[in-house]
Design a protein around this motif. Structure first.
Motif, PDB file in Angstrom:
ATOM      1  N   LEU A 173      11.079  10.677  -6.105  1.00 48.54           N
ATOM      2  CA  LEU A 173      12.320  10.471  -6.053  1.00 48.54           C
ATOM      3  C   LEU A 173      13.474  11.285  -5.366  1.00 48.54           C
ATOM      4  CD1 LEU A 173      12.768   7.213  -9.085  1.00 48.54           C
ATOM      5  CD2 LEU A 173      12.252   7.159  -6.417  1.00 48.54           C
ATOM      6  N   PRO A 174      13.269  12.124  -6.316  1.00 46.62           N
ATOM      7  CA  PRO A 174      14.276  13.397  -5.875  1.00 46.62           C
ATOM      8  C   PRO A 174      14.276  13.983  -4.605  1.00 46.62           C
ATOM      9  CG  PRO A 174      13.225  13.902  -7.950  1.00 46.62           C
ATOM     10  CD  PRO A 174      12.099  12.758  -7.293  1.00 46.62           C
ATOM     11  N   PRO A 175      15.238  15.072  -3.937  1.00 51.02           N
ATOM     12  CA  PRO A 175      15.298  15.216  -2.869  1.00 51.02           C
ATOM     13  C   PRO A 175      14.288  15.978  -2.520  1.00 51.02           C
ATOM     14  CG  PRO A 175      17.420  15.154  -3.131  1.00 51.02           C
ATOM     15  CD  PRO A 175      16.469  14.555  -4.524  1.00 51.02           C
ATOM     16  N   ALA A 176      13.576  17.332  -1.401  1.00 54.34           N
ATOM     17  CA  ALA A 176      12.031  17.853  -0.917  1.00 54.34           C
ATOM     18  C   ALA A 176      12.716  18.762  -2.440  1.00 54.34           C
ATOM     19  CB  ALA A 176      12.048  17.760   0.190  1.00 54.34           C
ATOM     20  N   ASP A 177      13.413  19.675  -1.738  1.00 52.10           N
ATOM     21  CA  ASP A 177      13.652  20.678  -2.625  1.00 52.10           C
ATOM     22  C   ASP A 177      14.109  21.032  -4.355  1.00 52.10           C
ATOM     23  OD1 ASP A 177      13.833  22.244  -0.538  1.00 52.10           O
ATOM     24  OD2 ASP A 177      15.895  21.858  -0.687  1.00 52.10           O
ATOM     25  N   TRP A 178      14.348  20.034  -4.595  1.00 53.72           N
ATOM     26  CA  TRP A 178      14.590  19.424  -5.969  1.00 53.72           C
ATOM     27  C   TRP A 178      12.803  18.570  -7.216  1.00 53.72           C
ATOM     28  CZ3 TRP A 178      17.841  21.362  -9.306  1.00 53.72           C
ATOM     29  CH2 TRP A 178      19.114  21.907  -8.557  1.00 53.72           C
ATOM     30  N   ARG A 179      12.268  18.882  -6.177  1.00 56.05           N
ATOM     31  CA  ARG A 179      10.578  17.696  -6.701  1.00 56.05           C
ATOM     32  C   ARG A 179      10.102  18.500  -7.795  1.00 56.05           C
ATOM     33  NH1 ARG A 179       8.656  15.641  -0.605  1.00 56.05           N
ATOM     34  NH2 ARG A 179      10.029  13.740  -0.535  1.00 56.05           N
ATOM     35  N   LEU A 180       9.131  19.830  -7.614  1.00 57.39           N
ATOM     36  CA  LEU A 180       8.869  20.186  -8.031  1.00 57.39           C
ATOM     37  C   LEU A 180       9.413  20.380  -9.511  1.00 57.39           C
ATOM     38  CD1 LEU A 180       5.758  21.434  -8.110  1.00 57.39           C
ATOM     39  CD2 LEU A 180       7.121  23.735  -7.443  1.00 57.39           C
ATOM     40  N   THR A 181      10.709  21.337  -9.643  1.00 52.06           N
ATOM     41  CA  THR A 181      11.658  21.205 -10.816  1.00 52.06           C
ATOM     42  C   THR A 181      11.790  19.925 -11.218  1.00 52.06           C
ATOM     43  OG1 THR A 181      13.026  22.937  -9.893  1.00 52.06           O
ATOM     44  CG2 THR A 181      13.808  22.471 -11.733  1.00 52.06           C
ATOM     45  N   VAL A 182      12.351  19.242 -10.542  1.00 54.53           N
ATOM     46  CA  VAL A 182      12.542  17.868 -11.398  1.00 54.53           C
ATOM     47  C   VAL A 182      11.291  17.073 -12.508  1.00 54.53           C
ATOM     48  CG1 VAL A 182      13.045  15.314 -11.587  1.00 54.53           C
ATOM     49  CG2 VAL A 182      14.543  16.979 -10.741  1.00 54.53           C
ATOM     50  N   THR A 183       9.623  17.402 -12.061  1.00 50.37           N
ATOM     51  CA  THR A 183       9.059  16.900 -12.299  1.00 50.37           C
ATOM     52  C   THR A 183       8.591  17.599 -13.190  1.00 50.37           C
ATOM     53  OG1 THR A 183       8.226  16.354 -10.319  1.00 50.37           O
ATOM     54  CG2 THR A 183       6.616  16.489 -12.081  1.00 50.37           C
ATOM     55  N   VAL A 184       8.637  19.281 -12.908  1.00 53.91           N
ATOM     56  CA  VAL A 184       8.085  20.335 -14.280  1.00 53.91           C
ATOM     57  C   VAL A 184       8.371  20.004 -15.645  1.00 53.91           C
ATOM     58  CG1 VAL A 184       7.924  22.687 -15.092  1.00 53.91           C
ATOM     59  CG2 VAL A 184       7.162  21.767 -13.111  1.00 53.91           C
ATOM     60  N   LEU A 185      10.226  19.757 -15.694  1.00 53.82           N
ATOM     61  CA  LEU A 185      11.316  19.928 -16.442  1.00 53.82           C
ATOM     62  C   LEU A 185      10.876  18.469 -17.608  1.00 53.82           C
ATOM     63  CD1 LEU A 185      14.511  21.260 -15.169  1.00 53.82           C
ATOM     64  CD2 LEU A 185      12.851  22.103 -17.039  1.00 53.82           C
ATOM     65  N   SER A 186      10.683  17.374 -16.056  1.00 58.88           N
ATOM     66  CA  SER A 186      10.657  15.785 -17.218  1.00 58.88           C
ATOM     67  C   SER A 186       9.571  15.575 -18.398  1.00 58.88           C
ATOM     68  CB  SER A 186      11.241  14.899 -16.166  1.00 58.88           C
ATOM     69  OG  SER A 186       9.737  15.248 -14.861  1.00 58.88           O
ATOM     70  N   VAL A 187       8.237  16.231 -17.399  1.00 63.39           N
ATOM     71  CA  VAL A 187       6.950  15.933 -17.504  1.00 63.39           C
ATOM     72  C   VAL A 187       7.062  17.227 -19.068  1.00 63.39           C
ATOM     73  CG1 VAL A 187       5.051  17.046 -17.740  1.00 63.39           C
ATOM     74  CG2 VAL A 187       5.604  15.473 -15.431  1.00 63.39           C
ATOM     75  N   LEU A 188       7.685  18.290 -19.368  1.00 65.75           N
ATOM     76  CA  LEU A 188       8.010  19.163 -20.233  1.00 65.75           C
ATOM     77  C   LEU A 188       8.317  18.331 -21.422  1.00 65.75           C
ATOM     78  CD1 LEU A 188       7.739  22.987 -18.458  1.00 65.75           C
ATOM     79  CD2 LEU A 188       6.170  21.665 -19.482  1.00 65.75           C
ATOM     80  N   ALA A 189      10.125  17.649 -21.582  1.00 60.74           N
ATOM     81  CA  ALA A 189      10.187  16.515 -22.339  1.00 60.74           C
ATOM     82  C   ALA A 189       9.344  15.858 -22.257  1.00 60.74           C
ATOM     83  CB  ALA A 189      11.457  16.525 -21.147  1.00 60.74           C
ATOM     84  N   ALA A 190       8.935  15.323 -21.935  1.00 61.24           N
ATOM     85  CA  ALA A 190       8.415  13.934 -22.435  1.00 61.24           C
ATOM     86  C   ALA A 190       7.001  14.563 -22.917  1.00 61.24           C
ATOM     87  CB  ALA A 190       7.657  13.307 -21.015  1.00 61.24           C
ATOM     88  N   LEU A 191       6.209  15.628 -23.233  1.00 65.11           N
ATOM     89  CA  LEU A 191       5.969  16.393 -23.863  1.00 65.11           C
ATOM     90  C   LEU A 191       5.848  16.599 -25.014  1.00 65.11           C
ATOM     91  CD1 LEU A 191       3.446  17.980 -21.306  1.00 65.11           C
ATOM     92  CD2 LEU A 191       2.702  16.297 -21.943  1.00 65.11           C
ATOM     93  N   CYS A 192       7.252  16.636 -25.479  1.00 62.66           N
ATOM     94  CA  CYS A 192       7.935  17.406 -26.666  1.00 62.66           C
ATOM     95  C   CYS A 192       7.632  16.557 -27.299  1.00 62.66           C
ATOM     96  CB  CYS A 192       9.222  18.317 -26.159  1.00 62.66           C
ATOM     97  SG  CYS A 192       9.395  19.733 -25.608  1.00 62.66           S
ATOM     98  N   CYS A 193       8.304  15.396 -26.189  1.00 62.11           N
ATOM     99  CA  CYS A 193       8.637  13.986 -27.276  1.00 62.11           C
ATOM    100  C   CYS A 193       7.261  13.127 -27.711  1.00 62.11           C
ATOM    101  CB  CYS A 193       9.033  12.699 -26.278  1.00 62.11           C
ATOM    102  SG  CYS A 193      11.097  12.848 -25.717  1.00 62.11           S
ATOM    103  N   THR A 194       6.411  13.446 -26.743  1.00 60.38           N
ATOM    104  CA  THR A 194       4.630  12.393 -27.707  1.00 60.38           C
ATOM    105  C   THR A 194       4.303  13.782 -28.678  1.00 60.38           C
ATOM    106  OG1 THR A 194       3.730  14.027 -25.355  1.00 60.38           O
ATOM    107  CG2 THR A 194       4.415  11.659 -24.812  1.00 60.38           C
ATOM    108  N   GLY A 195       4.403  15.161 -27.938  1.00 58.21           N
ATOM    109  CA  GLY A 195       4.258  16.163 -29.793  1.00 58.21           C
ATOM    110  C   GLY A 195       4.701  15.170 -30.795  1.00 58.21           C
ATOM    111  N   TRP A 196       6.202  15.409 -30.757  1.00 55.34           N
ATOM    112  CA  TRP A 196       6.629  14.852 -31.760  1.00 55.34           C
ATOM    113  C   TRP A 196       6.394  13.760 -31.746  1.00 55.34           C
ATOM    114  CZ3 TRP A 196       9.958  11.135 -33.409  1.00 55.34           C
ATOM    115  CH2 TRP A 196      10.719  11.508 -34.568  1.00 55.34           C
ATOM    116  N   SER A 197       6.337  12.827 -31.489  1.00 55.19           N
ATOM    117  CA  SER A 197       5.483  11.327 -32.194  1.00 55.19           C
ATOM    118  C   SER A 197       4.438  11.316 -32.751  1.00 55.19           C
ATOM    119  CB  SER A 197       6.003  10.552 -30.866  1.00 55.19           C
ATOM    120  OG  SER A 197       7.110   9.911 -30.284  1.00 55.19           O
ATOM    121  N   SER A 198       3.107  12.190 -31.832  1.00 58.41           N
ATOM    122  CA  SER A 198       1.852  11.985 -32.499  1.00 58.41           C
ATOM    123  C   SER A 198       2.465  12.912 -34.194  1.00 58.41           C
ATOM    124  CB  SER A 198       0.640  12.469 -31.913  1.00 58.41           C
ATOM    125  OG  SER A 198       1.109  14.038 -31.031  1.00 58.41           O
ATOM    126  N   ALA A 199       2.878  13.902 -34.209  1.00 56.45           N
ATOM    127  CA  ALA A 199       2.428  15.074 -35.315  1.00 56.45           C
ATOM    128  C   ALA A 199       3.075  13.998 -36.421  1.00 56.45           C
ATOM    129  CB  ALA A 199       3.891  16.091 -34.742  1.00 56.45           C
TER     130      ALA A 199
END
Length: 236
Positions: A173-199
């Motif tokens: 969805l984001p522009p080409a220049d932002w794709r990787l940054t948006v993906t990495v940041l959103s994935v790491l944020a989501a993994l924080c949430c799933t890690g917190w939830s599982s704990a």
């Protein structure tokens, strides 16, 4: 006697809900990490939105179907084992009722009841529903609530799909220049949430679980991106 039975049922249903919720969190976590690794790897080789979308959708469908099929087979095996154990218990109750009554008495005694009270409780439970009593006390099975493979399969499918949609959306969805940054940041944020939830569900330290999740996800994305970049540079 009515209230303890209600509490026991409530506690059992609560435990089952927590198990389903924990499985859903882990399934979503798998969807996030595996799909993120896939699309980031492709992003290392090409910036084509069509290629990224194709790879991400393929990974989402393959992963969710694999998770559903694996869960269905696993839970079907468990259900077959439970049915076989109940059938064996039913046969033993029919062929040697006195031995089964003594066995139930011993089990209740081992759980802290005095011998006399355990014997009386075993007699009453047997008169009420012998199979149910042995299934719950001896086998740890509720005959009215056997595991359902279809429920498990659909839950795994939906959980994985929900997790996979995040990195897929972030990469296309984001522009080409932002794709990787948006993906990495959103994935790491989501993994924080799933890690917190599982704990929280497992009553474990949240910080350690979140750190493991984030490090594992970051490593997966770094490795696949490096591989994709090498293949892209080589013109493969």
């Amino acid at each position: 006697m009515t209230q303890p039975t209600h509490d026991e049922a409530h506690g059992g249903s609560l435990g089952q809900r927590l198990n389903w919720l924990r499985a859903a969190v882990l399934g979503a976590n798998d969807g996030i990490v595996s799909t993120a690794g896939l699309v980031v790897g492709v992003a290392g080789a090409t910036d084509s939105r069509a290629a990224l979308l194709t790879a991400g959708l393929s990974g989402l469908l393959a992963g969710s179907m694999s998770m559903a099929a694996g869960e269905y087979v696993s839970v079907s095996t468990q259900r077959d084992s439970e049915k076989a154990a109940l059938a064996a218990e039913r046969r033993e109750l029919r062929e040697q009722p006195e031995a089964e009554l003594q066995e139930l008495t011993d089990l209740l005694h081992d759980r802290g009841l005095s011998r006399d009270v355990a014997r009386e409780a075993a007699v009453q439970l047997t008169e009420r529903d012998a199979l149910r009593a042995h299934a719950r006390v001896e086998l740890g099975i509720d005959p009215d609530d056997l595991t359902n493979p279809w429920h498990a399969a659909w839950a795994s499918f939906l959980a994985f799909t929900a997790g996979a949609l995040l990195p897929l959306s972030a990469i296309v969805l984001p522009p080409a220049d932002w794709r990787l940054t948006v993906t990495v940041l959103s994935v790491l944020a989501a993994l924080c949430c799933t890690g917190w939830s599982s704990a929280r569900l497992g009553e474990a330290p949240a910080g350690r679980a979140m750190a493991r999740n984030v490090v594992g996800g970051a490593l997966a994305m770094a490795v696949t991106y490096a591989a994709g970049a090498l293949l892209g540079a080589a013109g493969v």
